[in-house]
Design a protein around this motif. Structure first.
Motif, short mmCIF file in Angstrom:
data_model
loop_
_atom_site.label_atom_id
_atom_site.label_comp_id
_atom_site.label_asym_id
_atom_site.label_seq_id
_atom_site.Cartn_x
_atom_site.Cartn_y
_atom_site.Cartn_z
N ALA A 15 -28.44 -26.09 24.02
CA ALA A 15 -29.73 -25.90 23.37
C ALA A 15 -30.19 -24.45 23.45
N THR A 17 -28.18 -21.79 23.05
CA THR A 17 -27.31 -20.88 22.32
C THR A 17 -28.10 -20.20 21.20
N LEU A 19 -28.23 -18.25 17.24
CA LEU A 19 -27.81 -18.58 15.88
C LEU A 19 -27.36 -17.29 15.19
N ARG A 21 -26.14 -15.85 11.46
CA ARG A 21 -25.93 -16.11 10.04
C ARG A 21 -24.96 -15.07 9.52
N GLN A 259 -45.02 -16.42 9.79
CA GLN A 259 -43.81 -16.13 10.55
C GLN A 259 -43.77 -14.62 10.74
N PRO A 298 -38.17 -13.80 14.69
CA PRO A 298 -38.83 -14.44 13.54
C PRO A 298 -39.60 -15.70 13.94
N SER A 300 -42.49 -18.42 14.17
CA SER A 300 -43.64 -18.90 13.40
C SER A 300 -44.76 -19.16 14.38
N LEU B 21 -32.32 -23.47 18.36
CA LEU B 21 -33.31 -24.49 18.01
C LEU B 21 -34.66 -23.86 17.68
N ALA B 23 -35.04 -20.89 16.43
CA ALA B 23 -34.87 -20.23 15.13
C ALA B 23 -34.97 -21.25 14.00
N LEU B 24 -34.33 -22.41 14.16
CA LEU B 24 -34.38 -23.44 13.13
C LEU B 24 -35.80 -24.00 12.99
N GLU B 27 -38.02 -21.47 11.19
CA GLU B 27 -37.72 -21.44 9.76
C GLU B 27 -38.32 -22.66 9.04
#
Lengths: 450, 312
Positions: A15, A17, A19, A21, A259, A298, A300, B21, B23-24, B27
């Motif tokens: 959980a 880790t 991300l 892109r 955000q 980023p 929110s 999680l 980041a998701l 978004e």
């Protein structure tokens, strides 16, 4: 790297880790599907039923071997034509990181698709066939990565098995590409010699290339830093939505939801609201239900200010010490993504962060040919897949950063007000990061204003 | 590569990294708020399944401490699991939401839809769904679809424009750049919005575990009367199974997806906790839909074809 089958033992780690892109770019026969297939396959992301479906369809068509392109080509039209016509997003994971891969088609006419994939990518993999070296398409991919300011570029020199795993072949391609991409201002380039078919240096280190001491493609993807570009910049907070419960429990709550586009916000910080220019102080930050002292891109969040001032969707909150200037004259590079052309004089809508305003295309000073980076002055209009410079006048002031400083607050869309079509993807300010790029291209007779 | 860039990495990567999680989640919340800011009448498709439950949880967080500014819509096939309908109604009551129900059974009873010979009702949902969208004039419709589910869904945009017939044309999709979502649409058209586009099945389960979200019990291992059809374990019930020649047996199973009982298969499982479910999924060699959905096996392009007609 650890395979996902061992994940059961590391649920807590999983959980936490990060991300990454990334986007892939390569010509039709460079082996992009094979590379994507191997990354997906070796990370356990191609599952038994998907493989069985591919085998079944391939056999029905009388093919001897499973056609792995069927794994990624999801639309009827793509399977009928045997080509990829649109960006697809794919997901895989290792214990160190989760990946979102924008799998973009390599065809020349789909430049807009690579732009789409690269717009959100932290990293781009540019694939080259070792036998062919750097070709026009490679330069085009490097230019798009540079234009979109993808922070990391990987040059994957593929099919090393077909050139005898020769170090000299790899070295000369890597040198030529690195020189070209560096001139365009690509900040970080990692060249890796691979054979996607044989599996050399994709996931496992190659036994055939002792001379190469660097990471495999996957190791690099797992360890490359992410998000540094967002938090190192001045803070930008486009207001998306005003939260006012007006309930008995929260009669006076007024929060600005959004955000964080770049940078870091802190409670107590003096801020300016644009375009009005009113100032206040951050009284509180609610990070999705939790009150915090600091938040960063980023995330929110919902921001509360010390003063009750008029703020609505489309406004931008920024630290007073580093607030952007506002402008109604936007000079930018655009990639035209629609079938209908964009001409001088066109009345359009411009969407920048959470703000959509009316605008007029005042000038199209030049159009760029990605093949050789030559530019054509005053083309009059841009058509699908064109990249050009534009000057746009907006009806209201925008708090616009240079794209070089923030991909989030320096980017915008041009939209056709008649039917809502997304016409163009815009990047404010200079096209390429490096002045050397401009000099390199100016070497020829024509001027260069990109 | 310059020394400046390396310096930035050292200084900022560690303290300001977001977990995948987070980041998701960030978004998805951004997407919810974009829709709230730009549309007149959005609705959230809510089935009581795990994806729509996660969507509701995200919407609650996105607008807290204010209420969720959307209503919910459930397309009831008439063959839903009772535990799931119960969960749906409790969730609606708990959060003081408004729920619209479009009923496949009512369409069949009124003669506007005909039962298929195989009794599978999933494809029949499209008409009640699209008519509800048109008659209630929704202009944005949130769905829990994820791109990892199916290869046609891998091509789906986060904001997906549908015409006045609710049709999806994959070749005429708007390019989606940065986080700049274009929600412009003509009257009669609407936009399907997929905040979980970039989530995988494992992400959804990890998020459920992290947030402590309650789920209907059928997601956890329990003993149930099932019978086998087309290689799947289906729950016996009044919807039309088992038929002659099909025999029921009691097995320890759980569901990976929740849908119409006629085409949603169970998997053999002893996972009774969230951790056990996550371990099981991480080791599974079958996709969620491959393991449990009969309707996706009807043809190679079954999902694409249904989506073109207006399915979610």
């Amino acid at each position: 790297m650890t395979s996902t089958t061992e994940q059961g033992a590391h649920l807590a780690d999983l959980a936490a880790t990060t991300l990454l892109r990334f986007a892939t770019a390569g010509s039709v026969d460079d082996g992009k599907s094979t590379l994507v297939g191997r990354l997906l396959h070796d990370s356990k992301s191609v599952l038994t039923d998907q493989l069985e479906a591919v085998e079944r369809v391939s056999a029905d068509r009388g093919q001897d071997a499973p056609d792995l392109a069927l794994l990624t080509d999801g639309l009827r039209a793509e399977r009928e034509q045997g080509i990829t016509i649109d960006v697809a997003y794919r997901y895989f994971a290792t214990t160190r990181r989760r990946f979102i891969l924008a799998d973009t088609p390599g065809h020349v006419q789909y430049t807009r698709n690579m732009v789409t994939g690269a717009s959100t990518a932290d990293l781009a993999v540019v694939l080259v066939d070792a036998r062919n070296g750097v070709i026009e398409q490679t330069r085009r991919h490097a230019a798009v990565a540079a234009l979109l300011r993808v922070p990391h570029v990987v040059l994957a020199v593929n099919k090393m098995d077909l050139v005898g795993y020769e170090e000299s072949v790899f070295a000369s391609i890597a040198e030529e590409f690195t020189a070209y991409a560096s001139d365009l201002g690509v900040p970080e380039i990692t060249a890796i010699p691979i054979s996607a078919l044989a599996g050399d240096n994709v996931v496992e280190p190659s036994a055939h290339m002792d001379w190469y001491g660097g990471p495999t493609v996957l190791e690099h993807l797992e360890t490359v830093p992410v998000s540094h570009d967002l938090t190192a910049c001045p803070a930008r907070f486009p207001v998306q939505y005003v939260i006012r419960p007006q309930t008995a429990e929260h009669p006076d709550y007024r929060g600005y939801a959004g955000q964080i586009a770049s940078g870091v916000l802190r409670v107590g910080e003096a801020v300016t609201v644009l375009p009005s220019g009113r100032t206040s102080v951050i009284a509180g930050i609610d990070a999705l239900g939790q009150s915090v002292d600091i938040a960063w891109a980023p995330q929110s969040v919902t921001v509360r200010l010390a003063d009750d001032i008029d703020i609505s969707r489309g406004d931008l909150i920024a630290p007073s010490a580093s607030a952007p200037a506002t402008t109604q004259d936007v000079v930018a590079t655009v990639c035209h993504v629609a079938d209908q052309p964009l001409a001088v004089g066109a009345r359009v809508l411009l969407k920048h962060t959470t703000r959509t305003v009316k605008a007029i295309v005042k000038e199209i000073p030049s159009r760029l040919t990605l093949d050789d980076l030559s530019q054509h002055p005053n083309p009059g209009q841009l058509v699908a897949n064109d990249i050009g410079r534009v000057v746009v006048r907006t009806a209201e002031p925008l708090a616009l950063d240079a794209y070089a400083d923030s991909r989030r607050t320096g980017s915008f869309l041009l939209i056709d007000p008649a039917d809502g079509t997304t016409l163009a993807a815009g990047m404010a300010g200079e096209s390429f990061a490096s002045k050397a790029a401009e000099r390199a291209v100016q070497g020829d007779d024509e001027g260069w204003d990109f | 590569m310059t020394a400046t860039v390396a310096h930035l990495h050292e200084e900022t990567d560690a303290p300001y990294a977001l977990s995948h999680l987070d980041a998701l989640e960030s978004e998805a919340v951004h997407i919810f708020r974009e829709v709230a800011g730009e549309f007149e009448k959005p609705v959230v498709l809510f089935s009581g399944g795990k994806d729509s439950i996660v969507m509701l949880h995200l919407a609650l967080k996105a607008f807290a401490p204010a209420p969720v500014p959307f209503t919910l819509l459930h397309v009831d096939t008439g063959h839903n699991f009772p535990e799931v309908l119960d969960y749906r109604d409790r969730a609606v009551a708990k959060h003081n939401l408004r729920l619209h129900v479009a009923s496949v059974q009512e369409y069949i009873d009124a003669g506007k839809l005909r039962e298929r010979p195989d009794g599978v009702r999933n494809p029949l949902q499209t008409v009640p769904l699209t008519e509800a969208i048109q008659s209630l004039k929704f202009d944005a419709v949130f769905g829990g679809g994820r791109r990892d589910e199916e290869k046609a869904r891998a091509k789906e945009r986060v904001f997906s424009l549908r015409d006045e017939f609710s049709q999806w044309d994959p070749r005429r999709q708007r390019p989606e750049l940065w986080q700049l979502y274009n929600g412009r649409h003509a009257p009669g058209e609407h936009v399907r919005v997929f905040p979980l586009s970039n989530w995988t099945e494992l992400d959804v389960w990890q998020y459920i575990a992290r947030e402590g979200i309650e789920l209907p019990e059928i997601y956890f291992a329990h003993e149930r009367e099932v019978f086998q059809r087309n290689g799947m374990w289906l729950t016996a019930g009044e919807w039309g199974g088992p038929k002659e020649g099909e025999t029921t047996e009691t097995r320890l199973i759980r569901y990976r997806t929740v849908g119409d009982m006629s085409c949603t298969g169970a998997v053999d499982s002893d996972a009774t906790t969230l951790d056990a479910v996550i371990t099981e999924i991480a080791a599974s060699r079958l996709t969620e839909r491959g393991a449990t959905r009969a309707d996706d096996k009807m043809s190679e392009a079954a999902m694409e074809d249904r989506k073109r007609e207006g399915y979610f």
